[in-house]
Design a protein around this motif. Structure first.
Motif, PDB file in Angstrom:
ATOM      1  N   GLN A  62       0.878  -1.268  -0.059  1.00 24.50           N
ATOM      2  CA  GLN A  62      -0.015  -0.137   0.099  1.00 24.50           C
ATOM      3  C   GLN A  62       0.934   1.238  -0.042  1.00 24.50           C
ATOM      4  O   GLN A  62       0.655   2.216  -0.759  1.00 24.50           O
ATOM      5  CB  GLN A  62      -1.052   0.010   1.100  1.00 24.50           C
ATOM      6  CG  GLN A  62      -1.865   1.219   1.192  1.00 24.50           C
ATOM      7  CD  GLN A  62      -2.795   1.207   2.533  1.00 24.50           C
ATOM      8  OE1 GLN A  62      -3.015   0.058   2.975  1.00 24.50           O
ATOM      9  NE2 GLN A  62      -3.142   2.214   2.714  1.00 24.50           N
ATOM     10  N   LEU A  63       1.931   1.312   0.776  1.00 24.48           N
ATOM     11  CA  LEU A  63       2.770   2.395   0.611  1.00 24.48           C
ATOM     12  C   LEU A  63       3.445   2.521  -0.620  1.00 24.48           C
ATOM     13  O   LEU A  63       3.488   3.791  -0.989  1.00 24.48           O
ATOM     14  CB  LEU A  63       4.019   2.296   1.768  1.00 24.48           C
ATOM     15  CG  LEU A  63       3.499   2.152   3.233  1.00 24.48           C
ATOM     16  CD1 LEU A  63       4.652   2.038   4.201  1.00 24.48           C
ATOM     17  CD2 LEU A  63       2.716   3.519   3.790  1.00 24.48           C
ATOM     18  N   LEU A  64       3.909   1.837  -1.331  1.00 27.54           N
ATOM     19  CA  LEU A  64       4.551   1.610  -2.353  1.00 27.54           C
ATOM     20  C   LEU A  64       3.622   2.240  -3.569  1.00 27.54           C
ATOM     21  O   LEU A  64       4.040   3.156  -4.202  1.00 27.54           O
ATOM     22  CB  LEU A  64       5.280   0.260  -2.915  1.00 27.54           C
ATOM     23  CG  LEU A  64       6.404  -0.262  -2.038  1.00 27.54           C
ATOM     24  CD1 LEU A  64       6.459  -1.409  -2.727  1.00 27.54           C
ATOM     25  CD2 LEU A  64       7.404   0.920  -2.246  1.00 27.54           C
ATOM     26  N   TYR A  65       2.400   1.665  -3.412  1.00 30.08           N
ATOM     27  CA  TYR A  65       1.240   2.015  -4.481  1.00 30.08           C
ATOM     28  C   TYR A  65       0.899   3.583  -4.076  1.00 30.08           C
ATOM     29  O   TYR A  65       0.803   4.168  -5.191  1.00 30.08           O
ATOM     30  CB  TYR A  65       0.303   1.249  -4.224  1.00 30.08           C
ATOM     31  CG  TYR A  65      -1.066   1.645  -5.308  1.00 30.08           C
ATOM     32  CD1 TYR A  65      -0.920   1.225  -6.484  1.00 30.08           C
ATOM     33  CD2 TYR A  65      -2.154   2.364  -4.961  1.00 30.08           C
ATOM     34  CE1 TYR A  65      -2.005   1.768  -7.445  1.00 30.08           C
ATOM     35  CE2 TYR A  65      -3.161   2.855  -5.577  1.00 30.08           C
ATOM     36  CZ  TYR A  65      -3.057   2.344  -7.052  1.00 30.08           C
ATOM     37  OH  TYR A  65      -4.013   2.712  -7.777  1.00 30.08           O
ATOM     38  N   GLU A  66       0.637   3.918  -3.031  1.00 35.87           N
ATOM     39  CA  GLU A  66       0.399   5.305  -2.833  1.00 35.87           C
ATOM     40  C   GLU A  66       1.355   6.353  -2.979  1.00 35.87           C
ATOM     41  O   GLU A  66       1.178   7.444  -3.457  1.00 35.87           O
ATOM     42  CB  GLU A  66      -0.140   5.444  -1.358  1.00 35.87           C
ATOM     43  CG  GLU A  66      -1.198   4.620  -0.942  1.00 35.87           C
ATOM     44  CD  GLU A  66      -2.054   4.701   0.366  1.00 35.87           C
ATOM     45  OE1 GLU A  66      -1.009   5.342   1.214  1.00 35.87           O
ATOM     46  OE2 GLU A  66      -3.131   4.220   0.637  1.00 35.87           O
ATOM     47  N   ASN A  67       2.704   5.967  -2.624  1.00 33.17           N
ATOM     48  CA  ASN A  67       3.616   6.955  -2.905  1.00 33.17           C
ATOM     49  C   ASN A  67       4.112   7.158  -4.524  1.00 33.17           C
ATOM     50  O   ASN A  67       4.383   8.156  -4.945  1.00 33.17           O
ATOM     51  CB  ASN A  67       4.849   6.474  -2.339  1.00 33.17           C
ATOM     52  CG  ASN A  67       5.011   6.805  -0.678  1.00 33.17           C
ATOM     53  OD1 ASN A  67       4.296   7.845  -0.431  1.00 33.17           O
ATOM     54  ND2 ASN A  67       5.644   5.937  -0.127  1.00 33.17           N
ATOM     55  N   HIS A  68       3.763   6.023  -5.365  1.00 32.96           N
ATOM     56  CA  HIS A  68       4.389   5.970  -6.763  1.00 32.96           C
ATOM     57  C   HIS A  68       3.140   6.068  -7.737  1.00 32.96           C
ATOM     58  O   HIS A  68       3.621   6.387  -8.871  1.00 32.96           O
ATOM     59  CB  HIS A  68       5.286   4.971  -6.946  1.00 32.96           C
ATOM     60  CG  HIS A  68       6.568   4.782  -6.298  1.00 32.96           C
ATOM     61  ND1 HIS A  68       7.653   5.720  -6.206  1.00 32.96           N
ATOM     62  CD2 HIS A  68       6.856   4.257  -5.282  1.00 32.96           C
ATOM     63  CE1 HIS A  68       8.401   5.657  -5.343  1.00 32.96           C
ATOM     64  NE2 HIS A  68       8.046   4.720  -4.640  1.00 32.96           N
ATOM     65  N   CYS A  69       1.979   5.676  -7.347  1.00 31.43           N
ATOM     66  CA  CYS A  69       1.080   5.324  -8.478  1.00 31.43           C
ATOM     67  C   CYS A  69      -0.192   6.117  -8.405  1.00 31.43           C
ATOM     68  O   CYS A  69      -0.743   6.246  -9.326  1.00 31.43           O
ATOM     69  CB  CYS A  69       0.557   3.636  -8.336  1.00 31.43           C
ATOM     70  SG  CYS A  69       1.867   2.547  -8.531  1.00 31.43           S
ATOM     71  N   ARG A 107      12.119  -4.201  -6.421  1.00 38.57           N
ATOM     72  CA  ARG A 107      12.665  -5.768  -6.572  1.00 38.57           C
ATOM     73  C   ARG A 107      11.258  -6.621  -6.629  1.00 38.57           C
ATOM     74  O   ARG A 107      10.100  -6.365  -6.865  1.00 38.57           O
ATOM     75  CB  ARG A 107      13.244  -6.058  -5.195  1.00 38.57           C
ATOM     76  CG  ARG A 107      14.300  -5.249  -4.878  1.00 38.57           C
ATOM     77  CD  ARG A 107      14.908  -5.729  -3.639  1.00 38.57           C
ATOM     78  NE  ARG A 107      14.152  -5.716  -2.439  1.00 38.57           N
ATOM     79  CZ  ARG A 107      13.842  -4.793  -1.459  1.00 38.57           C
ATOM     80  NH1 ARG A 107      14.449  -3.685  -1.701  1.00 38.57           N
ATOM     81  NH2 ARG A 107      13.024  -4.822  -0.701  1.00 38.57           N
ATOM     82  N   GLU A 108      11.534  -7.908  -6.846  1.00 38.35           N
ATOM     83  CA  GLU A 108      10.325  -8.773  -7.268  1.00 38.35           C
ATOM     84  C   GLU A 108       9.338  -8.863  -6.018  1.00 38.35           C
ATOM     85  O   GLU A 108       8.254  -9.066  -6.223  1.00 38.35           O
ATOM     86  CB  GLU A 108      10.818 -10.267  -7.568  1.00 38.35           C
ATOM     87  CG  GLU A 108      11.583 -10.492  -8.712  1.00 38.35           C
ATOM     88  CD  GLU A 108      10.564 -10.206  -9.887  1.00 38.35           C
ATOM     89  OE1 GLU A 108       9.013 -10.849  -9.515  1.00 38.35           O
ATOM     90  OE2 GLU A 108      10.502  -9.564 -10.929  1.00 38.35           O
ATOM     91  N   ASP A 109       9.852  -8.930  -4.655  1.00 37.20           N
ATOM     92  CA  ASP A 109       9.077  -8.946  -3.610  1.00 37.20           C
ATOM     93  C   ASP A 109       8.219  -7.751  -3.420  1.00 37.20           C
ATOM     94  O   ASP A 109       7.133  -7.685  -2.798  1.00 37.20           O
ATOM     95  CB  ASP A 109       9.928  -9.129  -2.187  1.00 37.20           C
ATOM     96  CG  ASP A 109      11.068  -7.942  -2.058  1.00 37.20           C
ATOM     97  OD1 ASP A 109      11.444  -7.425  -3.015  1.00 37.20           O
ATOM     98  OD2 ASP A 109      11.067  -7.575  -0.913  1.00 37.20           O
ATOM     99  N   GLU A 110       8.770  -6.670  -3.794  1.00 34.57           N
ATOM    100  CA  GLU A 110       8.056  -5.450  -3.792  1.00 34.57           C
ATOM    101  C   GLU A 110       6.955  -5.317  -4.831  1.00 34.57           C
ATOM    102  O   GLU A 110       5.865  -4.903  -4.531  1.00 34.57           O
ATOM    103  CB  GLU A 110       8.917  -4.123  -4.015  1.00 34.57           C
ATOM    104  CG  GLU A 110      10.040  -3.953  -2.688  1.00 34.57           C
ATOM    105  CD  GLU A 110      11.168  -2.899  -3.032  1.00 34.57           C
ATOM    106  OE1 GLU A 110      11.460  -2.082  -2.212  1.00 34.57           O
ATOM    107  OE2 GLU A 110      11.284  -2.510  -4.397  1.00 34.57           O
ATOM    108  N   ILE A 111       7.238  -5.797  -6.233  1.00 35.56           N
ATOM    109  CA  ILE A 111       6.211  -5.930  -7.129  1.00 35.56           C
ATOM    110  C   ILE A 111       5.108  -6.869  -6.489  1.00 35.56           C
ATOM    111  O   ILE A 111       3.950  -6.620  -6.629  1.00 35.56           O
ATOM    112  CB  ILE A 111       6.816  -6.417  -8.484  1.00 35.56           C
ATOM    113  CG1 ILE A 111       7.701  -5.397  -8.933  1.00 35.56           C
ATOM    114  CG2 ILE A 111       5.829  -6.879  -9.310  1.00 35.56           C
ATOM    115  CD1 ILE A 111       8.479  -5.833 -10.009  1.00 35.56           C
ATOM    116  N   GLY A 112       5.586  -8.116  -5.754  1.00 33.21           N
ATOM    117  CA  GLY A 112       4.650  -8.746  -5.336  1.00 33.21           C
ATOM    118  C   GLY A 112       3.670  -8.389  -4.448  1.00 33.21           C
ATOM    119  O   GLY A 112       2.628  -8.572  -4.060  1.00 33.21           O
ATOM    120  N   GLU A 113       4.340  -7.487  -3.441  1.00 27.43           N
ATOM    121  CA  GLU A 113       3.421  -6.786  -2.347  1.00 27.43           C
ATOM    122  C   GLU A 113       2.619  -5.683  -3.039  1.00 27.43           C
ATOM    123  O   GLU A 113       1.457  -5.770  -2.448  1.00 27.43           O
ATOM    124  CB  GLU A 113       4.420  -6.158  -1.585  1.00 27.43           C
ATOM    125  CG  GLU A 113       5.208  -7.259  -0.423  1.00 27.43           C
ATOM    126  CD  GLU A 113       6.235  -6.487   0.360  1.00 27.43           C
ATOM    127  OE1 GLU A 113       6.213  -5.299   0.565  1.00 27.43           O
ATOM    128  OE2 GLU A 113       7.020  -6.993   0.736  1.00 27.43           O
TER     129      GLU A 113
END
Length: 129
Positions: A62-69, A107-113
């Motif tokens: 959620q943090l990655l998505y909200e920060n970048h998307c 990384r792959e784990d971040e994409i997966g998250e």
């Protein structure tokens, strides 16, 4: 003479002064004692909150998505009828494509998250074994 002095003291002090000859002295333990200002200060005791504060745990996806998307699209892109992702592999492909386009170096784990967050929040695709 005693009567005159007693009258004068009573008049000056509003009757709060009790001479020694007028009766027994009040009990010194009956009133709270003033704190000696020269004494060492009492240790500070921090007040405890009425409830135990629990930290809020936000999923990394959620943090990655909200920060970048969310700069380009909000949740409307995921809940519309004509959405392009119709399965979990297609959703993962879109996340990989946009991560590469934006040069996010996930990384792959971040994409997966991020895929897991989007699937749990919006899509609800069945995960394949």
């Amino acid at each position: 003479m005693k009567f005159g002095v007693l009258m004068l003291v009573t008049a000056l002090w509003g009757g709060v002064v009790t001479p020694l000859w007028a009766g027994p002295r009040p009990d010194p333990g009956a009133y709270p004692q003033a704190r000696d200002p020269r004494a060492a200060p009492e240790p500070f005791q921090q007040a405890k909150p009425p409830y135990a504060a629990q930290p809020v745990v936000v999923p990394r996806g959620q943090l990655l998505y909200e920060n970048h998307c969310t700069a380009c699209h909000e949740s409307a892109a995921h809940v519309r009828d004509a959405r392009r992702a119709d399965s979990l592999p297609v959703l993962r492909g879109w996340v990989v494509q946009w991560a590469r386009y934006l040069e996010l170096r996930w990384r792959e784990d971040e994409i997966g998250e991020v895929v897991r967050y989007l699937n749990d929040r919006y899509y609800r695709f069945e995960a394949r074994p």
